[in-house]
Write a protein that holds these residues in place. Sequence first.
Motif, PDB file in Angstrom:
ATOM      1  N   PHE A   1     -37.924  27.385 -13.123  1.00  0.00           N
ATOM      2  CA  PHE A   1     -36.663  26.698 -13.372  1.00  0.00           C
ATOM      3  C   PHE A   1     -35.777  26.683 -12.127  1.00  0.00           C
ATOM      4  O   PHE A   1     -35.663  27.686 -11.412  1.00  0.00           O
ATOM      5  CB  PHE A   1     -35.874  27.397 -14.489  1.00  0.00           C
ATOM      6  N   SER A   2     -35.139  25.549 -11.920  1.00  0.00           N
ATOM      7  CA  SER A   2     -34.030  25.453 -10.981  1.00  0.00           C
ATOM      8  C   SER A   2     -32.767  25.322 -11.808  1.00  0.00           C
ATOM      9  O   SER A   2     -32.654  24.407 -12.636  1.00  0.00           O
ATOM     10  CB  SER A   2     -34.176  24.237 -10.063  1.00  0.00           C
TER      11      SER A   2
ATOM     12  N   LYS B   1     -36.120  22.380  -6.103  1.00  0.00           N
ATOM     13  CA  LYS B   1     -37.526  22.320  -5.707  1.00  0.00           C
ATOM     14  C   LYS B   1     -38.485  22.341  -6.895  1.00  0.00           C
ATOM     15  O   LYS B   1     -39.691  22.167  -6.719  1.00  0.00           O
ATOM     16  CB  LYS B   1     -37.853  23.470  -4.762  1.00  0.00           C
ATOM     17  N   ASN B   2     -37.951  22.544  -8.101  1.00  0.00           N
ATOM     18  CA  ASN B   2     -38.820  22.685  -9.269  1.00  0.00           C
ATOM     19  C   ASN B   2     -38.720  21.490 -10.225  1.00  0.00           C
ATOM     20  O   ASN B   2     -37.759  20.710 -10.172  1.00  0.00           O
ATOM     21  CB  ASN B   2     -38.464  23.972 -10.022  1.00  0.00           C
ATOM     22  N   GLU B   3     -39.683  21.385 -11.111  1.00  0.00           N
ATOM     23  CA  GLU B   3     -39.736  20.287 -12.072  1.00  0.00           C
ATOM     24  C   GLU B   3     -38.714  20.439 -13.189  1.00  0.00           C
ATOM     25  O   GLU B   3     -38.168  19.453 -13.686  1.00  0.00           O
ATOM     26  CB  GLU B   3     -41.152  20.222 -12.678  1.00  0.00           C
TER      27      GLU B   3
ATOM     28  N   ASP C   1     -44.764  17.272 -24.206  1.00  0.00           N
ATOM     29  CA  ASP C   1     -44.560  15.829 -24.009  1.00  0.00           C
ATOM     30  C   ASP C   1     -43.089  15.438 -23.872  1.00  0.00           C
ATOM     31  O   ASP C   1     -42.780  14.274 -23.593  1.00  0.00           O
ATOM     32  CB  ASP C   1     -45.171  15.039 -25.171  1.00  0.00           C
ATOM     33  N   ALA C   2     -42.188  16.384 -24.090  1.00  0.00           N
ATOM     34  CA  ALA C   2     -40.761  16.059 -23.989  1.00  0.00           C
ATOM     35  C   ALA C   2     -40.333  15.962 -22.524  1.00  0.00           C
ATOM     36  O   ALA C   2     -40.959  16.551 -21.630  1.00  0.00           O
ATOM     37  CB  ALA C   2     -39.929  17.108 -24.712  1.00  0.00           C
ATOM     38  N   ILE C   3     -39.254  15.214 -22.290  1.00  0.00           N
ATOM     39  CA  ILE C   3     -38.654  15.165 -20.951  1.00  0.00           C
ATOM     40  C   ILE C   3     -37.313  15.905 -20.932  1.00  0.00           C
ATOM     41  O   ILE C   3     -36.773  16.191 -19.872  1.00  0.00           O
ATOM     42  CB  ILE C   3     -38.462  13.724 -20.448  1.00  0.00           C
TER      43      ILE C   3
ATOM     44  N   ILE D   1     -33.932  19.434 -18.081  1.00  0.00           N
ATOM     45  CA  ILE D   1     -34.471  18.093 -17.900  1.00  0.00           C
ATOM     46  C   ILE D   1     -35.578  18.127 -16.852  1.00  0.00           C
ATOM     47  O   ILE D   1     -35.463  18.798 -15.828  1.00  0.00           O
ATOM     48  CB  ILE D   1     -33.370  17.105 -17.432  1.00  0.00           C
ATOM     49  N   ARG D   2     -36.641  17.387 -17.100  1.00  0.00           N
ATOM     50  CA  ARG D   2     -37.703  17.258 -16.098  1.00  0.00           C
ATOM     51  C   ARG D   2     -37.187  16.458 -14.902  1.00  0.00           C
ATOM     52  O   ARG D   2     -36.604  15.389 -15.071  1.00  0.00           O
ATOM     53  CB  ARG D   2     -38.916  16.546 -16.688  1.00  0.00           C
ATOM     54  N   LYS D   3     -37.430  16.958 -13.720  1.00  0.00           N
ATOM     55  CA  LYS D   3     -37.009  16.227 -12.523  1.00  0.00           C
ATOM     56  C   LYS D   3     -37.746  14.906 -12.406  1.00  0.00           C
ATOM     57  O   LYS D   3     -37.198  13.915 -11.901  1.00  0.00           O
ATOM     58  CB  LYS D   3     -37.239  17.077 -11.274  1.00  0.00           C
ATOM     59  N   SER D   4     -38.985  14.862 -12.882  1.00  0.00           N
ATOM     60  CA  SER D   4     -39.785  13.634 -12.817  1.00  0.00           C
ATOM     61  C   SER D   4     -39.226  12.529 -13.708  1.00  0.00           C
ATOM     62  O   SER D   4     -39.635  11.371 -13.590  1.00  0.00           O
ATOM     63  CB  SER D   4     -41.239  13.930 -13.205  1.00  0.00           C
ATOM     64  N   ALA D   5     -38.289  12.862 -14.613  1.00  0.00           N
ATOM     65  CA  ALA D   5     -37.634  11.839 -15.436  1.00  0.00           C
ATOM     66  C   ALA D   5     -36.525  11.129 -14.656  1.00  0.00           C
ATOM     67  O   ALA D   5     -35.882  10.209 -15.177  1.00  0.00           O
ATOM     68  CB  ALA D   5     -37.056  12.464 -16.699  1.00  0.00           C
ATOM     69  N   ASN D   6     -36.298  11.548 -13.426  1.00  0.00           N
ATOM     70  CA  ASN D   6     -35.294  10.952 -12.531  1.00  0.00           C
ATOM     71  C   ASN D   6     -33.893  10.930 -13.155  1.00  0.00           C
ATOM     72  O   ASN D   6     -33.255   9.869 -13.245  1.00  0.00           O
ATOM     73  CB  ASN D   6     -35.709   9.532 -12.129  1.00  0.00           C
TER      74      ASN D   6
END
Length: 306
Positions: A5-6, A80-82, A110-112, A163-168
Amino acid sequence: MDIKFSVIIPLYNKEKEIKDAIESVLNQTYKADEIIVVDDGSTDKSAEIVEKYFKDKVKLIKQNNCGESCARNRGIQEAKNEYLCFLDADDLWEPNFLEEIANLIKDFPDAIVYSTSHKIIDEDGRILRAKVSLPKDFRGYIDDFIKIYSSNYGIINSSSVCIRKSANPVFPPGEKRGPDICLWIELSLKGRFAFVNKALSIYRLNASNRSINIHKHPIIPCQLKWIYKNKDRATKDIIKFVHKNILITVYGFAANGDREFAKEVIKYMRQNNDYYWLFLVPALLLNKSLLNFIKKLRRRIKYSYE
């Protein structure tokens, strides 16, 4: 799963609360991989306190004042983390907050967005828990998020979310009222939410310099602007939710003596041919004692004392 986690903490003039907020992160049973504090041009001793007590434990970023959304977005860029967890500088986490979020991620991959319920410390120092019309042991996906959120404000806020970082995720820059709500709307259109019905985040109504109380001029809520700017994406459920949220906000401000906010919102809605403004007119007409009664009734509906 190796979940890292960040934790992102936006900071502006919270010298009385920031130490407790950071300590609540450091005291987690599941440790954060990094803690990022973005000082958004504080004019008090907030940044000094962070440097004095947590110099080797947090990453402190200083920038010129550009608003809470800007500070959060800077933290997102630097992370730096997802998995990005957010905590306002005047709020707190229970010691097992990150542990519960980590377990949610493992079981519902599967959640963002992941979140817990929350408590509040009111103006008199009393602790109240947000009421959620889901089973007490609920733990899982909330697929129809906006519809559930419309009746359960206790399922997410800016100090109970991961929140997932990949979800922008991007908090709307320059927005001072409701930018987090705008982001929840955007994310609801991108993916799934997962929730655990445990009150593990603590929102302090009695904190100093609460942003809701310091704006001198009426500010149109971000979520209202959103439905007018995104007519092709604004579903019926989103519009219904925003209208309900605006109704509650306007009456709350009117109860606090700020009827100018109601006037500006009504004017803005009329300009956009949104006839829901008619439901806001009583906020200009009802006496303050009745508005305060409505405000207290709303809090009793939303929260229960521990």
